[in-house]
Design an enzyme around this catalytic site. Structure first.
Site, PDB file in Angstrom:
ATOM      1  N   LYS A 191       0.996  -1.250  -0.051  1.00  0.00           N
ATOM      2  CA  LYS A 191      -0.051   0.015  -0.063  1.00  0.00           C
ATOM      3  C   LYS A 191       1.141   1.305   0.059  1.00  0.00           C
ATOM      4  O   LYS A 191       1.271   1.691   0.990  1.00  0.00           O
ATOM      5  CB  LYS A 191      -0.959   0.239   1.132  1.00  0.00           C
ATOM      6  CG  LYS A 191      -2.210   0.639   1.051  1.00  0.00           C
ATOM      7  CD  LYS A 191      -2.389   2.097   1.332  1.00  0.00           C
ATOM      8  CE  LYS A 191      -1.779   2.990   2.239  1.00  0.00           C
ATOM      9  NZ  LYS A 191      -1.960   4.282   1.797  1.00  0.00           N
ATOM     10  N   GLY A 244       6.671   4.901   8.206  1.00  0.00           N
ATOM     11  CA  GLY A 244       5.919   6.294   8.270  1.00  0.00           C
ATOM     12  C   GLY A 244       5.835   6.863   9.706  1.00  0.00           C
ATOM     13  O   GLY A 244       7.085   6.710  10.398  1.00  0.00           O
ATOM     14  N   SER A 245       4.837   7.572   9.865  1.00  0.00           N
ATOM     15  CA  SER A 245       5.027   8.521  11.181  1.00  0.00           C
ATOM     16  C   SER A 245       4.989   7.579  12.527  1.00  0.00           C
ATOM     17  O   SER A 245       4.165   6.848  12.419  1.00  0.00           O
ATOM     18  CB  SER A 245       3.937   9.579  11.039  1.00  0.00           C
ATOM     19  OG  SER A 245       2.676   8.954  11.207  1.00  0.00           O
ATOM     20  N   THR A 246       5.449   8.121  13.337  1.00  0.00           N
ATOM     21  CA  THR A 246       5.132   7.529  14.874  1.00  0.00           C
ATOM     22  C   THR A 246       3.529   7.270  15.227  1.00  0.00           C
ATOM     23  O   THR A 246       3.210   6.060  15.551  1.00  0.00           O
ATOM     24  CB  THR A 246       6.082   8.071  15.992  1.00  0.00           C
ATOM     25  OG1 THR A 246       7.418   8.234  15.554  1.00  0.00           O
ATOM     26  CG2 THR A 246       5.775   7.469  17.333  1.00  0.00           C
ATOM     27  N   THR A 248       1.028   7.197  13.034  1.00  0.00           N
ATOM     28  CA  THR A 248       0.387   5.990  12.320  1.00  0.00           C
ATOM     29  C   THR A 248       0.979   4.565  12.837  1.00  0.00           C
ATOM     30  O   THR A 248       0.290   3.594  12.725  1.00  0.00           O
ATOM     31  CB  THR A 248       0.528   5.926  10.904  1.00  0.00           C
ATOM     32  OG1 THR A 248       0.226   7.350  10.563  1.00  0.00           O
ATOM     33  CG2 THR A 248      -0.195   5.134  10.114  1.00  0.00           C
ATOM     34  N   GLY A 249       2.371   4.786  13.195  1.00  0.00           N
ATOM     35  CA  GLY A 249       2.861   3.425  13.810  1.00  0.00           C
ATOM     36  C   GLY A 249       2.275   2.745  14.809  1.00  0.00           C
ATOM     37  O   GLY A 249       1.803   1.625  15.014  1.00  0.00           O
ATOM     38  N   GLU A 267       9.193   1.231  11.108  1.00  0.00           N
ATOM     39  CA  GLU A 267      10.287   2.209  10.909  1.00  0.00           C
ATOM     40  C   GLU A 267       9.486   3.690  10.928  1.00  0.00           C
ATOM     41  O   GLU A 267       8.649   4.045   9.949  1.00  0.00           O
ATOM     42  CB  GLU A 267      10.721   1.953   9.448  1.00  0.00           C
ATOM     43  CG  GLU A 267      11.249   0.678   9.418  1.00  0.00           C
ATOM     44  CD  GLU A 267      12.628   0.523  10.071  1.00  0.00           C
ATOM     45  OE1 GLU A 267      13.086   1.635  10.480  1.00  0.00           O
ATOM     46  OE2 GLU A 267      13.233  -0.661  10.135  1.00  0.00           O
ATOM     47  N   CYS A 302      13.739  10.799   7.026  1.00  0.00           N
ATOM     48  CA  CYS A 302      13.241  10.401   8.297  1.00  0.00           C
ATOM     49  C   CYS A 302      14.473  10.472   9.182  1.00  0.00           C
ATOM     50  O   CYS A 302      14.643  10.901  10.533  1.00  0.00           O
ATOM     51  CB  CYS A 302      12.860   8.720   8.449  1.00  0.00           C
ATOM     52  SG  CYS A 302      14.111   7.902   7.542  1.00  0.00           S
ATOM     53  N   GLU A 401       9.174  16.385  15.114  1.00  0.00           N
ATOM     54  CA  GLU A 401       9.588  16.221  13.565  1.00  0.00           C
ATOM     55  C   GLU A 401       8.779  16.969  12.659  1.00  0.00           C
ATOM     56  O   GLU A 401       7.563  17.079  12.686  1.00  0.00           O
ATOM     57  CB  GLU A 401       9.202  14.551  13.366  1.00  0.00           C
ATOM     58  CG  GLU A 401       9.923  14.495  11.935  1.00  0.00           C
ATOM     59  CD  GLU A 401       9.623  12.901  11.564  1.00  0.00           C
ATOM     60  OE1 GLU A 401       8.516  12.455  11.617  1.00  0.00           O
ATOM     61  OE2 GLU A 401      10.547  12.295  10.701  1.00  0.00           O
TER      62      GLU A 401
END
Ligand code: NAD
Length: 499
Positions: A191, A244-246, A248-249, A267, A302, A401
């Site tokens: 995706k 992706g971002s923290t 969404t992680g 990651e 990143c 970030e």
């Protein structure tokens, strides 16, 4: 490759054919609902395509195809040498179509064409070739049992791997997941980020040409909250490989616990410290690396060295050098091969970066250079390389970030203070230090809480070494042979050899 000819790239861009359909079970298809989303170019705001917007029913079809292919063994049980041949063909096809892929990256997310041609595409080619070459050289283990037993420890593919990736290095981030996952024998559903789906769909065309069997590799473009969430919550996905971002992680960890406890590899974001001691062996080289470390790829990296810590004895002269190198990186049309900084991926991201710049000024940081949107007449989204002098760790531009071309620089006086400042972050992805003192290089690099440390360089690397972070930058590693472990299960088989 025409590396000094804007007209060449403009012409190629005008005649580029764009794949806009999802790739499911070996076929290019519209979303079941017929829904689409628009892909806009951040270069000038023009619409590039209406891309199939996959939702949960499309994800169901892709995962079912992936599972069928996995169970049929058309890929999972192929001899590793045959998987290798197929992945090598894919690597060669990516190289042959390198200019198209580079153009898709530049048009879709705004990175300079020179970077896409010279870095993103070759790294992707190398990644597929490297895992292809690695996979028929992996041996399993035999445990040290007594003579009445034989215990084998074998690596098995996990099954269906879903890769959910961001927009900053669309092709390369996808390759870091797909290549090792396919090499091990898994089926994959990719995706891409909704801001940058086009190179992933081109990759699907090349995978089809390379002879990867139907269902083994699928691409489901779509919005995160629809296609991404559906993969995260799916009961038949065995593993999520996420970059992706923290924020969404963390969601993917929740999806896993709400569904089938699929393994999740994350990651995530970073706020990487870059430390320059006054015994730095080459101040110009360090200053150039500090500027490139935050301004290349428009700061949408990143591992961007977004926090610069410079020893007080050299602060003023060093920052003047950084400013000089930053000046050479002012944004321009990313299709111009001489441009070092392109467009910000989309308007919301540009607004977010500008809001951080405002916050920096409001919270008391001193704006040394940059800070403005430029080239607005183009219809695209461009921001100058921006440098702040900061005197506190508490500023939002130091803690959060930004994912844009904004550098927060600060002084330190002692080694101990540099380490404390560098480690004072929720993130732990990249880090860098410059010193001519070997003892200090070892001491400081050991104490930096980060997955990656660069000594007397910044952002150097290779497919042979692991890439990833600690703390809220995530866990698990892309690249290197260690990545194969993420996509394998260990199986113990105990043979009773008793008489
Ligand atoms: P993002 O988290 O917004 O999106 C990443 C992916 O997740 C996209 O495919 C998106 O569609 C999907 N997604 C978004 N919301 C979702 C949801 N609610 N449910 C399921 N899926 C969802 O990140 P981004 O803005 O695309 O990328 C920037 C971030 O990526 C930065 O934080 C950057 O540091 C990080 N990044 C990390 C690395 C690394 O190796 N650690 C590399 C590149 C980028």
């Amino acid at each position: 490759m025409k590396l000094n000819d804007l007209a060449y790239w403009q012409e190629r861009a005008a005649s580029l054919s764009i794949q806009r359909l999802a790739y499911i079970d070996g076929r290019f298809v519209d979303a079941v609902s017929g829904a689409t989303f628009a892909a806009f170019s951040p270069i000038d705001g023009r619409k590039l395509a209406d891309v199939a917007a996959c939702q949960s029913e499309d994800v169901d079809l892709a995962v079912a195809a992936a599972r069928r292919a996995f169970e049929a063994g058309v890929w999972s049980r192929l001899h590793p040498r045959e998987r290798k041949q197929c992945l090598l063909r894919l690597s060669q096809l990516i190289a042959q179509h390198g200019e198209e892929l580079a153009l898709l990256e530049t048009l879709d997310m705004g990175k300079p064409i020179a970077d896409a041609v010279l870095y993103d595409v070759p790294e992707t080619v190398k990644c597929f070739a490297w895992y292809a070459e690695a996979i028929d050289k992996q041996y399993d283990e035999i445990a040290p049992t007594g003579e009445d037993a034989l215990a084998t420890i074998t690596r098995e593919p996990v099954g269906v791997v879903a890769a959910v990736v961001p927009w900053n290095y669309p092709l390369m981030m996808a390759a870091w997941k797909i290549a090792p996952a396919l090499a091990v024998g898994n089926s994959v559903v990719l995706k891409p980020a909704e801001q940058s789906s086009l190179s992933a769909l081109k990759l699907a065309e090349l995978a089809q040409q390379a002879g990867i069997p139907a269902g083994v590799f699928n691409v489901t473009p779509g919005l995160g909250a629809a296609a991404g969430k559906a993969l995260g919550l799916h009961m038949d996905v065995d593993c999520i490989a996420f970059t992706g971002s923290t924020l969404t992680g963390k969601r993917f960890m929740e999806y896993s616990s709400q569904s089938n406890l699929k393994r999740v590899w994350l990651e995530c974001g970073g706020k990487s410290p870059h430390i320059v001691f006054d015994d730095c062996p080459d101040l110009d080289k360090a200053a150039q690396a500090a500027a490139a470390g935050i301004f290349s790829n428009q700061g949408e990296v990143c591992i961007a060295g977004s926090r610069l810590y410079v020893q007080d004895t050299i602060y003023d002269s060093f920052m003047a050098r950084v400013q000089h190198f930053a000046g050479a990186m002012s944004p321009g049309d990313p299709l111009d091969p001489r441009v070092a900084m392109g467009a910000i991926v989309d308007e919301p991201q540009m607004r977010k970066v500008l809001a951080y710049i405002d916050a920096g000024v409001r919270e008391g940081a001193a704006l040394r250079s940059g800070g403005k949107q430029v080239r607005s007449a183009s219809g695209g989204y461009y921001i100058e390389p921006t440098i702040f002098d900061c005197s506190s760790q508490d500023l939002s531009i130091v803690r959060e970030e930004i994912f844009g071309p904004v550098l927060a620089a600060q002084k330190f006086s002692t080694e101990e203070q540099a380490i404390a400042l560098a480690n004072d972050s929720q993130y732990g992805l990249g880090s860098g230090l410059w010193t001519a003192n070997l003892g200090r290089a070892h001491r400081v690099s050991r104490r930096l809480r980060a997955g990656l440390v660069w000594v007397n360089c910044y952002m150097d690397g290779d497919i042979t070494v692991p890439f990833g972070g600690v703390k809220q930058s995530g866990f698990g590693r892309d690249k290197s042979l260690h990545a194969l472990d993420k996509y394998s299960d260990l199986k113990t088989t105990w043979f009773n050899l008793g008489s």
